[in-house]
Design a protein around this motif. Structure first.
Motif, PDB file in Angstrom:
ATOM      1  N   VAL A   1      90.110  14.115 -30.417  1.00 51.22           N
ATOM      2  CA  VAL A   1      90.818  14.998 -29.600  1.00 51.22           C
ATOM      3  C   VAL A   1      92.217  14.567 -29.540  1.00 51.22           C
ATOM      4  N   GLY A   2      93.080  15.736 -29.657  1.00 51.23           N
ATOM      5  CA  GLY A   2      94.461  15.279 -29.794  1.00 51.23           C
ATOM      6  C   GLY A   2      95.409  16.624 -29.760  1.00 51.23           C
ATOM      7  N   PRO A   3      96.757  16.468 -29.645  1.00 51.62           N
ATOM      8  CA  PRO A   3      97.740  17.795 -29.628  1.00 51.62           C
ATOM      9  C   PRO A   3      97.389  18.859 -30.689  1.00 51.62           C
ATOM     10  N   GLN A   4      97.537  20.062 -30.080  1.00 50.36           N
ATOM     11  CA  GLN A   4      97.301  21.172 -30.795  1.00 50.36           C
ATOM     12  C   GLN A   4      98.522  21.317 -31.866  1.00 50.36           C
ATOM     13  N   VAL A   5      98.233  22.291 -32.870  1.00 56.50           N
ATOM     14  CA  VAL A   5      99.101  22.654 -33.785  1.00 56.50           C
ATOM     15  C   VAL A   5      99.986  23.682 -33.410  1.00 56.50           C
TER      16      VAL A   5
ATOM     17  N   ASN B   1      93.669  26.615 -33.289  1.00 55.91           N
ATOM     18  CA  ASN B   1      93.167  25.751 -32.524  1.00 55.91           C
ATOM     19  C   ASN B   1      91.867  25.469 -32.114  1.00 55.91           C
ATOM     20  N   ASN B   2      91.296  26.735 -32.623  1.00 56.44           N
ATOM     21  CA  ASN B   2      89.777  26.692 -32.220  1.00 56.44           C
ATOM     22  C   ASN B   2      88.916  25.758 -33.193  1.00 56.44           C
ATOM     23  N   PRO B   3      87.896  25.095 -32.625  1.00 54.73           N
ATOM     24  CA  PRO B   3      87.382  23.893 -33.531  1.00 54.73           C
ATOM     25  C   PRO B   3      86.810  24.524 -34.516  1.00 54.73           C
ATOM     26  N   ASN B   4      86.144  25.760 -34.635  1.00 56.97           N
ATOM     27  CA  ASN B   4      85.798  26.303 -36.009  1.00 56.97           C
ATOM     28  C   ASN B   4      86.790  26.751 -36.761  1.00 56.97           C
TER      29      ASN B   4
ATOM     30  N   ALA C   1      93.413  15.213 -41.082  1.00 62.53           N
ATOM     31  CA  ALA C   1      94.238  15.287 -40.114  1.00 62.53           C
ATOM     32  C   ALA C   1      95.148  14.081 -39.994  1.00 62.53           C
ATOM     33  N   LEU C   2      94.512  12.967 -40.180  1.00 57.16           N
ATOM     34  CA  LEU C   2      95.138  11.617 -40.226  1.00 57.16           C
ATOM     35  C   LEU C   2      96.336  11.595 -41.285  1.00 57.16           C
ATOM     36  N   ASP C   3      95.703  12.070 -42.512  1.00 57.71           N
ATOM     37  CA  ASP C   3      96.631  11.758 -43.775  1.00 57.71           C
ATOM     38  C   ASP C   3      98.190  12.525 -43.386  1.00 57.71           C
ATOM     39  N   ASN C   4      97.774  13.657 -42.507  1.00 56.32           N
ATOM     40  CA  ASN C   4      98.778  14.572 -42.326  1.00 56.32           C
ATOM     41  C   ASN C   4      99.674  14.129 -40.987  1.00 56.32           C
ATOM     42  N   ARG C   5      99.408  12.969 -40.556  1.00 62.23           N
ATOM     43  CA  ARG C   5     100.090  12.299 -39.213  1.00 62.23           C
ATOM     44  C   ARG C   5      99.736  12.953 -37.967  1.00 62.23           C
ATOM     45  N   TRP C   6      98.539  13.446 -37.952  1.00 61.93           N
ATOM     46  CA  TRP C   6      98.220  14.004 -36.557  1.00 61.93           C
ATOM     47  C   TRP C   6      97.928  12.876 -35.914  1.00 61.93           C
ATOM     48  N   PRO C   7      98.392  12.770 -34.395  1.00 67.29           N
ATOM     49  CA  PRO C   7      97.951  11.575 -33.600  1.00 67.29           C
ATOM     50  C   PRO C   7      96.961  11.720 -32.743  1.00 67.29           C
ATOM     51  N   PRO C   8      95.912  11.365 -33.148  1.00 70.73           N
ATOM     52  CA  PRO C   8      94.634  11.369 -32.100  1.00 70.73           C
ATOM     53  C   PRO C   8      94.642  10.698 -30.729  1.00 70.73           C
TER      54      PRO C   8
END
Length: 285
Positions: free
Chosen positions: A103-107, A160-163, A44-51
């Motif tokens: 925890v962060g924004p949904q895709v 966006n389900n955790p599973n 997630a971080l490698d793809n610039r997802w902002p936690p």
């Protein structure tokens, strides 16, 4: 030096919020999702997802690289909280938690936001897939096969389900994915000249006989019922995976993997030969 606030109470409001994110209505209302696990968080971080928040529990770490992920989240602007083991286990969705949960924004992407850099894109269309594990595995296979996008149509589970995040091993963040209606997905692929390939046990043609070297959308249906008449009647071609034992069909994620890698095989062979095989004609309807 660790100067993060420490959470030891099960009644902490943030702990309650994370637990509630296991329910889809609360996820949709809050616009948040949970990313749990070392590999998932790293991808997630490698793809610039902002936690927004990170919860970590050193006694549960599996290796030595977890502190680096904590610092990456902190540098990305996340509030970081060290948790006692009982608190972390209360929030965790895994039976064997790894001590990292963000925890962060949904895709959320729209069809008109999908990048299509490839001249002959390879798309997966998943219609009404019911199980988060299957949807996550489809995303993982799509990433591995270099697919351009995954379109999730008429959803019965949300991306966006955790599973889904867990089963995808974080490739939810690396593969462009959109939730949309089947009608809109069909219009989108047709407008781009992408041929549709419906996977069904009832087709006459085997999947290896279909040309997937050009722009191709592989369409897969729900675990229980397969594809609906909407796609069966409108697909350019129908193909089957031969079943040689007593089972009459494969798990939808297994079928997706087989079809994706047949497309990879064909495209590599065409590139090696310097040409492209002749397209097979569409099914008559």
């Amino acid at each position: 030096m660790n100067d993060s606030p420490r959470i030891q109470s099960m009644q902490n409001p943030k702990v309650k919020d994370v637990v509630k994110l296991g329910r889809r209505p609360y996820r949709d209302e809050s616009g948040l999702l949970v990313v749990e696990g070392f590999r998932e968080l790293r991808r997630a971080l490698d793809n610039r997802w902002p936690p927004r928040w990170l919860f970590f529990c050193p006694p549960l770490y599996l290796g030595k690289n977890e502190p680096e992920q904590v610092e990456r989240c902190r540098a990305a602007g996340a509030e970081c909280f060290e948790c006692s083991e009982p608190v972390f286990r209360k929030m965790a969705y895994r039976d064997r938690p790894e001590g990292l949960l963000a925890v962060g924004p949904q895709v959320r992407k729209r069809l008109d936001e999908l990048p299509l850099a490839a001249a002959d894109p390879l798309i997966v269309i998943a219609e009404s897939v019911e199980k988060p594990g299957n949807l996550g595995t489809i995303l993982r296979s799509a990433d591995a096969a270099g697919a351009s996008a995954v379109l999730v149509c008429d959803r019965t589970t949300d991306i966006n389900n955790p599973n889904v995040v867990r089963a995808s091993i974080g490739t939810l963040f690396s593969v462009p994915v959109v939730e949309t209606a089947s009608e809109d997905a069909l219009d989108w692929v047709r407008a781009r000249g992408i041929r549709t390939l419906a996977a069904t046990p009832h087709a006459d043609r085997e999947y290896t006989q279909a040309d997937m070297t050009g722009g191709t959308a592989i369409i897969l249906g729900s675990e229980q019922y397969g594809l609906t008449p909407f796609w069966m009647e409108r697909a350019d071609q129908k193909v089957r995976i031969p079943m040689l034992g007593q089972a009459d069909s494969l798990n939808v994620s297994a079928a997706a993997t087989i079809l994706l890698y047949e497309a990879v095989r064909q495209r590599r062979a065409a590139a090696h030969s310097g040409g492209s095989p002749k397209r097979s004609p569409p099914d008559s309807r």
